[in-house]
Design an enzyme around this catalytic site. Structure first.
Site, PDB file in Angstrom:
ATOM      1  N   ASP A   5     162.746  72.992  21.042  1.00  0.00           N
ATOM      2  CA  ASP A   5     163.506  74.227  21.233  1.00  0.00           C
ATOM      3  C   ASP A   5     164.845  73.937  21.917  1.00  0.00           C
ATOM      4  O   ASP A   5     165.880  74.453  21.506  1.00  0.00           O
ATOM      5  CB  ASP A   5     162.670  75.215  22.053  1.00  0.00           C
ATOM      6  CG  ASP A   5     163.056  76.664  21.824  1.00  0.00           C
ATOM      7  OD1 ASP A   5     163.552  76.978  20.723  1.00  0.00           O
ATOM      8  OD2 ASP A   5     162.853  77.474  22.737  1.00  0.00           O
ATOM      9  N   ASP A  89     158.538  81.713  20.333  1.00  0.00           N
ATOM     10  CA  ASP A  89     158.562  82.014  21.764  1.00  0.00           C
ATOM     11  C   ASP A  89     157.423  82.945  22.166  1.00  0.00           C
ATOM     12  O   ASP A  89     157.160  83.133  23.351  1.00  0.00           O
ATOM     13  CB  ASP A  89     159.899  82.639  22.154  1.00  0.00           C
ATOM     14  CG  ASP A  89     161.068  81.742  21.823  1.00  0.00           C
ATOM     15  OD1 ASP A  89     160.893  80.510  21.904  1.00  0.00           O
ATOM     16  OD2 ASP A  89     162.147  82.253  21.480  1.00  0.00           O
TER      17      ASP A  89
END
Length: 175
Positions: A5, A89
């Site tokens: 990420d 997420d």
């Protein structure tokens, strides 16, 4: 996923020709444009209302602190003010949250691990939204969510003597 990420949001801006994060291009499905914000520039994904979303990879969270939010007309405004939260997420920390609730069923404690990790996730989301708001720059949410979820669970398990049980998944009655 934590490192992925970070690299995909921050690292790819350094290697792409237009200075845009690959993560933003993938989740929005469009190329990023350079728009001036304050003294500098940062990539902003344009909003296309006529284009249907092919795959739901993104949550749009409206800015709660924006008092003019009700006055926006999406068809007229060039930039709708919102925060983008990727599906990863939610899913990646969700695995830990579900695992902690399973542990709570198999090994009940006074303060359940599921409650600890859920509070950590909520605090991580608040931190993510504050970082997005104050930095005005795309942020990898997992950079905040991972520490806010893993650290409290590991500390609580270590203090209770359950760390080995949680790590290896061995839920015998004598541990």
């Amino acid at each position: 996923m934590f490192i992925y990420d970070i690299v995909m949001v921050f690292g790819t801006k350094l290697i792409t020709s237009n200075g845009c994060s690959v993560m933003i291009q993938v989740v929005t499905g469009v190329d990023c444009n350079q728009k001036p914000i304050g003294n500098g520039y940062y990539p902003v994904a344009p909003l296309e209302q006529k284009r249907e979303e092919i795959m739901p990879l993104l949550f749009y969270v409206p800015l709660v602190s924006d008092v003019m939010q009700e006055c926006y007309d999406i068809d007229v405004e060039s930039e709708y003010r919102h925060i983008m939260l990727g599906l990863g997420d939610v899913i990646v920390p969700g695995y830990l949250i579900v695992y902690c609730f399973i542990v709570d069923k198999l090994k009940p404690t006074k303060v359940p691990y599921g409650v600890i990790v859920t509070i950590g996730y909520a605090l991580g989301l608040i931190t993510t939204f504050l970082a997005l708001r104050f930095m005005q720059l795309a942020q990898p949410a997992l950079i905040y969510l991972v520490p806010f979820t893993i650290i409290p669970v590991v500390v609580a398990a270590w203090m209770r003597g359950h760390l080995s049980m949680l790590w290896y998944g061995k839920f015998s009655s004598n541990i």
